[in-house]
Design an enzyme around this catalytic site. Structure first.
Site, PDB file in Angstrom:
ATOM      1  N   THR A 112     145.608  63.918 110.604  1.00  0.00           N
ATOM      2  CA  THR A 112     144.277  64.060 111.194  1.00  0.00           C
ATOM      3  C   THR A 112     144.359  64.764 112.530  1.00  0.00           C
ATOM      4  OG1 THR A 112     142.348  62.983 112.154  1.00  0.00           O
ATOM      5  CG2 THR A 112     144.345  61.692 112.152  1.00  0.00           C
ATOM      6  N   ILE A 113     143.504  65.746 112.713  1.00  0.00           N
ATOM      7  CA  ILE A 113     143.479  66.435 114.008  1.00  0.00           C
ATOM      8  C   ILE A 113     142.900  65.523 115.080  1.00  0.00           C
ATOM      9  CG2 ILE A 113     143.218  68.729 112.975  1.00  0.00           C
ATOM     10  CD1 ILE A 113     140.254  68.545 114.186  1.00  0.00           C
ATOM     11  N   ASP A 114     142.274  64.417 114.670  1.00  0.00           N
ATOM     12  CA  ASP A 114     141.669  63.511 115.649  1.00  0.00           C
ATOM     13  C   ASP A 114     142.700  62.658 116.391  1.00  0.00           C
ATOM     14  OD1 ASP A 114     139.160  64.433 114.995  1.00  0.00           O
ATOM     15  OD2 ASP A 114     138.792  62.868 113.500  1.00  0.00           O
ATOM     16  N   GLY A 167     136.238  65.742 117.728  1.00  0.00           N
ATOM     17  CA  GLY A 167     136.650  64.393 118.140  1.00  0.00           C
ATOM     18  C   GLY A 167     135.439  63.492 118.226  1.00  0.00           C
ATOM     19  N   LEU A 219     137.577  76.597 113.080  1.00  0.00           N
ATOM     20  CA  LEU A 219     138.676  77.446 113.544  1.00  0.00           C
ATOM     21  C   LEU A 219     139.781  76.604 114.189  1.00  0.00           C
ATOM     22  CD1 LEU A 219     136.452  79.581 113.051  1.00  0.00           C
ATOM     23  CD2 LEU A 219     137.195  80.736 115.128  1.00  0.00           C
ATOM     24  N   ARG A 249     140.831  73.640 113.532  1.00  0.00           N
ATOM     25  CA  ARG A 249     141.701  72.824 112.688  1.00  0.00           C
ATOM     26  C   ARG A 249     142.359  73.630 111.570  1.00  0.00           C
ATOM     27  NH1 ARG A 249     137.279  68.978 109.411  1.00  0.00           N
ATOM     28  NH2 ARG A 249     137.086  70.416 107.673  1.00  0.00           N
TER      29      ARG A 249
END
Lengths: 418, 418
Positions: free
Chosen positions: B139-141, B188, B296, B298
């Protein structure tokens, strides 16, 4: 060769490679034993006598400048009017040039800057002041006449094509339960070059981007929505690239956030993608996302095209050579002799052929339905994004961009209110 | 070792490196002689018996997968509810797994996916079906508990820091006559990790970003505008990074475009930067621009962190190893033993400790004034963006991303309506 200094100034929106031009100018001048002054914040610095002594920068700093985005000496959006209307400012400019024995003036910008450089050269001539003025091309808009392309465009084009391809892979993976329509807003007020470059992201009919909206074609909401609907039905999702400058047939910009004008007299644009997204959501009921890369697209040195980077340096080097030869009132332009392999060289073109012109996309570059680019456009655009410009990264994971010392030259004149 | 197949599925928002995890899973399983099926569009494909036979892909294609962003087999935003509430779907899932002799189920996602993997493992156990379930982090979070970081985050963090630094150079060059305030909106929802990572773009007090707005702190418009004004007065311009999830003290999201909810039950957010820009313009009268990189950020494999890329592959490889050892109901997590140099290893953690938890930024990572990050945050974040993940480019100037064949496995069960 005569004595004197060379003044270099940046103008208008900066790019990922305008500093590469600056570096080439400084290096070439140094090689010839010429001192280079830079105007702080473009023509404003020249008027205010706020000049920077680039000889205080190390050779390593100037080489690092060649891979640093932004405008190292500052740029500005100030356009001088006609000689008659802006006489006091032109006179002041000449006074500053004289005070610092500037004999070569290199103005790095778009068509407005070419116009200013031309006027300064004319004024100097009529005043009997020996000055050689050179325009140096730069603009991500790619809208300068004569030259094959404009340094800065190729890198922004590469950013656009790569970003759209990457985002499209994301959308494709999620479309079943998430976003069906993705809209990417590209810069470009009157010419759709950057939006068109997004077309390089795919080659097949169903490859993203599926729709490109160009300012060269009137925006027709019904046709746009019908096309989005058809693409989603066929492909499962739809990637749209919209130029910020699209307008309806009656000339109204699709989104002119605020509706003001900048000091170049251009309308302040923005919000096209947000508007289109709203229409897609309301009219088609599809989940939609949009991206507005804004300045990211013109400062992304990390994704610069090698071709563009080389051309940016080539025009800088040629500008100094032309200046030292006394070729007044010209711009070094890029001349293409072959698409594949891409072959190009630098020639000098008169500023009068470039000043205030605006090169739009030829009709032959736009697909008949108005929603994409032709093979001819592809053949033109492809080489411009080719190659990856080298970029050193630090151990902190960030590119090694340089900050110059920008040491001020001692002022010799009284302050100028203008 | 027992016979059977391994099922791999991707879940939730994709990242620049989730396919690197997939590639590592497939390569490791191949090395052990295990056949890997992939679910088309995540858990949906598992429910619908839409499975992909990855053995049809060449070794070269799988290696190329490791540098291709997006989700190669498709992902989805579908969260299974409790065993009681969603019993029919859990039963169907088990039926599909049985039909294809799936003995190892690897679910690559965030905390919702960890929860699903845990429930499936419990159901299989109670049903007497021999199945090992592994959660694989992504997860990019960066909001998963236990693990030092989440694959996908480091690359998005690097994209954020580099993009903000580049855009800031652009703004700095033009501020005198153009944009004074630039606002960058980072993803986020509830945790400000990505916005915080923008803080890596600068080190000095006056370096961009000058203001970071985090969801961990209540948004106070008056304090924000006062800070923008002060920064512009001191520095000449102000770069703001705002997390999409910022909310006022009474819990209202600053911008909840549409106000809807996605199928994970999260509010649909967007438009924070546009809102802040409007306030800056109206209240301070400053020229403002904003960027919304959206997907873009992620999918930018072209700017992936090498650290992140290596970790994405490491968790994939470890997941297969844990599965084959029969370590049911765990997730391979990253354990940090040192900041500088960054030292990490993979360990197994129980899914029960990860499912449905959400790791916010610790208070010690947020500067006292709430507008920036501390040295402690920097020490944590810096190694995660370190290094540039290798990426081959084609002669067309674009990264060489692969499209898999995704050959469907013959279905054995009747269709499922659910």
């Amino acid at each position: 060769m005569r004595n004197g200094t060379l003044l270099y100034a940046q103008s208008g929106g900066v790019t990922a490679v305008i500093n590469a031009t600056a570096a080439a100018v400084i290096e070439q001048a140094r090689a010839k034993g010429i001192k280079v002054l830079a105007a702080r914040n473009g023509i404003l610095g020249a008027l205010r006598e706020e000049l920077i002594d680039t000889s205080k920068e190390s050779a390593a700093a100037i080489r690092a400048l060649a891979h640093t985005p932004g405008g190292a000496f500052g740029s500005c959006r100030v356009k001088l009017k006609s000689l008659e209307a802006d006489r006091a400012r032109y006179d002041r400019l000449l006074e500053v040039l004289r005070a610092h024995d500037v004999r070569w003036f290199l103005y790095n910008g778009g068509n407005d800057s070419a116009d200013t450089a031309l006027k300064v050269s004319q004024l100097a001539k009529s005043s009997g002041y020996d000055l050689t003025c050179i325009g140096v091309p730069k603009t991500i808009d790619n809208d300068l006449a004569v030259t094959d392309t404009c340094p800065g465009f190729g890198s922004a084009a590469k950013y656009t094509a790569v970003s759209v391809r990457e985002a499209a892979l994301d959308v494709a993976a999620m479309a079943e339960t998430s976003t069906r329509v993705f809209i990417y807003e590209a810069m470009g007020r009157h010419a759709g070059w950057l939006a068109a470059a997004a077309g390089l992201a795919g080659t097949g009919e169903d490859d993203a981007p599926h729709i490109i909206l160009l300012p060269e074609r009137a925006y027709d909401e019904a046709a746009f929505l019908a096309k989005v609907k058809a693409v989603v039905a066929r492909v499962g999702y739809c990637v749209v690239v919209a130029s910020e400058g699209i307008a309806t047939a009656d000339g109204r910009f699709v989104a002119d956030a605020g509706g003001g004008k900048d000091s170049f007299g251009h309308s302040q644009l923005g919000g096209v993608a947000a508007h289109l997204a709203g229409r897609v959501k309301d009219q088609l009921g599809l989940k939609v996302h949009w991206a507005l890369p804004d300045y990211l697209q013109r400062s992304a040195r990390h994704l610069a095209s090698k071709t563009d980077w080389e051309q940016a340096q080539a025009v800088g080097k040629a500008a100094v050579q032309l200046a030292l030869k006394g070729q007044n009132g010209v711009m070094p332009v890029i001349v293409r002799s072959s698409d594949a392999p891409y072959r190009w060289k630098i020639e000098a073109a008169p500023l009068s052929k470039i000043a205030n012109h605006e090169k739009k996309m030829p009709a032959s570059f736009i697909r008949r339905d108005g929603f994409g680019i032709t093979a001819k456009a592809r053949a033109y655009l492809q080489p411009l994004i080719k190659g990856e410009a080298p970029l050193p990264y630090g151990s902190d994971g960030l590119p090694k961009y340089v900050t110059l010392k920008n040491v001020a030259v001692k002022q010799k004149l009284p302050a100028f209110e203008g």
